[in-house]
Design an enzyme around this catalytic site. Sequence first.
Site, PDB file in Angstrom:
ATOM      1  CG  ASP A   1      34.806  33.997  43.111  1.00  0.00           C
ATOM      2  OD1 ASP A   1      34.988  35.187  43.431  1.00  0.00           O
ATOM      3  OD2 ASP A   1      34.794  33.061  43.928  1.00  0.00           O
TER       4      ASP A   1
ATOM      5  CD  GLU B   1      37.932  37.712  42.891  1.00  0.00           C
ATOM      6  OE1 GLU B   1      37.682  38.511  43.805  1.00  0.00           O
ATOM      7  OE2 GLU B   1      37.557  36.527  42.928  1.00  0.00           O
TER       8      GLU B   1
END
Lengths: 508, 508
Positions: free
Chosen positions: B148, B184
Amino acid sequence: MTAIELLPVHHHIDERFLVDQGKVNYWGYNTLGFFTPDSRYSSSGSLGGQVREFKAMVKTLHAAGIEVILDVVYNHTAEAGRLGPTLSFRGIDNLIYYRQMLGHLREYIDYTGCGNSLSMLHPRTLQLIMDSLRYWVQEMHVDGFRFDLAATLARGLHADARLTTFFDMIHQDPILSQVKLIAEPWDIGPGGYQVGNFPVLWAEWNGKYRDIVRRYWRGDDIQVAELAYRLTGSSDLYKHNGRRPYASINFITAHDGFTLRDLVSYNEKHNQANGEDNRDGDNHNNSWNYGVEGPTDDPEINALRARQQRNLMATLLLSQGVPMILAGDERSRTQQGNNNTYCQDNELNWFDWKLDATGREMLEFTRELIRIRNQHPAFHRRKFFQGRSIHGSHVHDVEWFGPDGQEMSDQEWGAAVVHCLGMKLNGQVMNEWDERGNVIHDDILLLLLNADADDVAFILPNGVSPGPWETQLDTATPEGDSWPPIAPGQAYPLRGRSVVLLRQASGE
Amino acid sequence: MTAIELLPVHHHIDERFLVDQGKVNYWGYNTLGFFTPDSRYSSSGSLGGQVREFKAMVKTLHAAGIEVILDVVYNHTAEAGRLGPTLSFRGIDNLIYYRQMLGHLREYIDYTGCGNSLSMLHPRTLQLIMDSLRYWVQEMHVDGFRFDLAATLARGLHADARLTTFFDMIHQDPILSQVKLIAEPWDIGPGGYQVGNFPVLWAEWNGKYRDIVRRYWRGDDIQVAELAYRLTGSSDLYKHNGRRPYASINFITAHDGFTLRDLVSYNEKHNQANGEDNRDGDNHNNSWNYGVEGPTDDPEINALRARQQRNLMATLLLSQGVPMILAGDERSRTQQGNNNTYCQDNELNWFDWKLDATGREMLEFTRELIRIRNQHPAFHRRKFFQGRSIHGSHVHDVEWFGPDGQEMSDQEWGAAVVHCLGMKLNGQVMNEWDERGNVIHDDILLLLLNADADDVAFILPNGVSPGPWETQLDTATPEGDSWPPIAPGQAYPLRGRSVVLLRQASGE
């Protein structure tokens, strides 16, 4: 003895200029393969038996309670400079494995003096080195590493020596963070002297220890404060970033330089046998021959040389930190004044296992020192001394005395010239615990050092109890003749150039 | 399906402002413990049974041939900003675990919008993260990670996003270098958009793929060249540093944003249920409702929405790279226009396992697409297309055609507005080998895309052989009604807003 540190065992080749002269690289700092022991160190030839033999050796040493530490050379390879042989990495990917001059890519940056510098800038090179280290731990079961020219490894993107990625990587590694990590904390590049700058987990060859102890015993006018730091684990170098005395690998001699005996027998190096007209090898040895260069029949000089070897060895083994003995110094080995025997596969390096009287005396004395060190936890503390009252008591863990029996004054600490001093270790307030949580206690010990040529009547200080001081060791009388117990306030007849260890008997 | 990617499973807590509103953090991007599955995802309560359950789940999925990828949040923790709760790292050593404002140490640097940023500057933080990753691989047996806000992890000493130590560390790690690593590739800090900048070994959520494919099917005037890059694995983003199509995680929808159905049903987000007056969530969705905002009884609009979902899904599954499907999109799941359902533990997020006709049709269609993809290695090439003659032959591995049946001209490549194009994949010159070293062959395939509202008579180009083109798939007739084989040079009646896949029959 708890560990041996081997000179490089990775497979290496001999440099062209040595081969041309019929010489070899006897030390082995010229690695070709990072994943194999050199077959020349094997009795089973070059068919791979060296791997099995190496493992058996480690196993045997472990069974004897001895750890194995490898000297590893990841700063350069055997491919040498631009004109060196293309044997492996240069042919695979020259630009990622080596550091090149910016704008001049066919020239190498040479931090090592060996023609090239392995580049830690590329992930594949980092991986190669890390894989190699893990291999030696996981497959070969070694217990640690001494990194040759570790400052080169620490160099990151910039030319200055940054402590970078490599250390973070080792720190987080579940395998490598658990083994002994020892840096040779310098190289020849800009900003290359990094003593004291390695991170937590790392110990360092303490070059400052070597230099100051040599100079002290030669009789130089040194700062007594610096000597005190060296005797007590060099907290000035290692405490700032959370390290402890383990970080200081104390040594006076190593493979590179004079042996202990030559250190007290030669003023100058004698490296003619290396074929470079005595230009190679270090010129700054802090050595002294005591009147004659090299061997002599003069019994006084020989006696003094033997005593100075004892003084140096006693200092080494009774200092806080980790003592490293050059193999052979415990038996007064000589290299005939050669301080750079890297290319000498002959009697200059070989061990003569037959002991003469001098060698036997030194061996016995060294054994006695090791016995004393093992017996007294006060000589191998885990934490630095605090030098102040501990836990509200009025006693200190370490105190320093002059020959008048008084604690050293600020004036004396500031004085450049203090050749004689006493260090009292209070083993009763060590503030340390053993692995079972029991408080560690030791005796009250007093170490007297006299680097002056003249004898000194050293007034013994008060201990904690009123008991007299008993002689444990006197380098002037190594055979064990010693004085009867001497009460505090009375003088110990400290000989010129000697070390004495005293222990206070309980007052009962 | 080869892998599932789970939203964060690390133990997390709900943010104070959610709890105050009676809401929860349903997605879980608010990690408290990096070494434990959240007990709330366990049927056995909070006594540690979740560890056993998690392992059993992984084992079961593996037995079904499905890998497990974890979405992991190492960019910030649940301790939030300066006024957040002190639950772990802040109390242990605030200054080493978090990034502070220089000269203002009580304020955090916040690259994540979550109040703090975990600092990769300290070896202990790095070690924590690496230990956590290894734990999930070695003990939990997961197959990879999706990081993330990975740009935050990449931030080194400087505030700009540098690709640093962390990547080198993973690269050399014997365990982590062997698992799937997905970034990401952005965060909200300066220089935070890093699509294409991650190193070898890493795949990336391809945000550019999402944006261009959405815009293309909405009918925007996009650069045809960019669409072509996205369909072929985004070599413009990933080839420069030696990566291959695996690096492109193609997706059109994800947990964060509209579902596929909502993407073709809403012009605007409808996040009122989140309690922030519809201010939260992304305003740039590249969505289109085709005339009515939200649900409608208009059969034409509903039919168009269903076809657009098929067009988007077909594009995703027939593009080079790794397709990622948002769970539920294969059954036309709606979140009623909410594009930020992180706090909705209710029907907005829950799955309705009962399928209506729309859902069943989409599921069947998606299965058929997956079957086609699996059957044709030409749709999941390991290497990028070369777009030129291969091995001295006169055929190309990929060719592009306009509706006139002619190869796209330079003028057409430069044109902004090309809504209809054909891509011919020559499976006979794939230049790839299977794991046994056999050359991989596939059919000659022709993919026609028409984002225009109007039908197009698309002249089918010559293949390698003179055989006719057989319809494999037409999103305008999903039930399988299709045209008889059509000879090269003849027109395929390509419907407005549709995807067609053709295969050339052998000429024999």
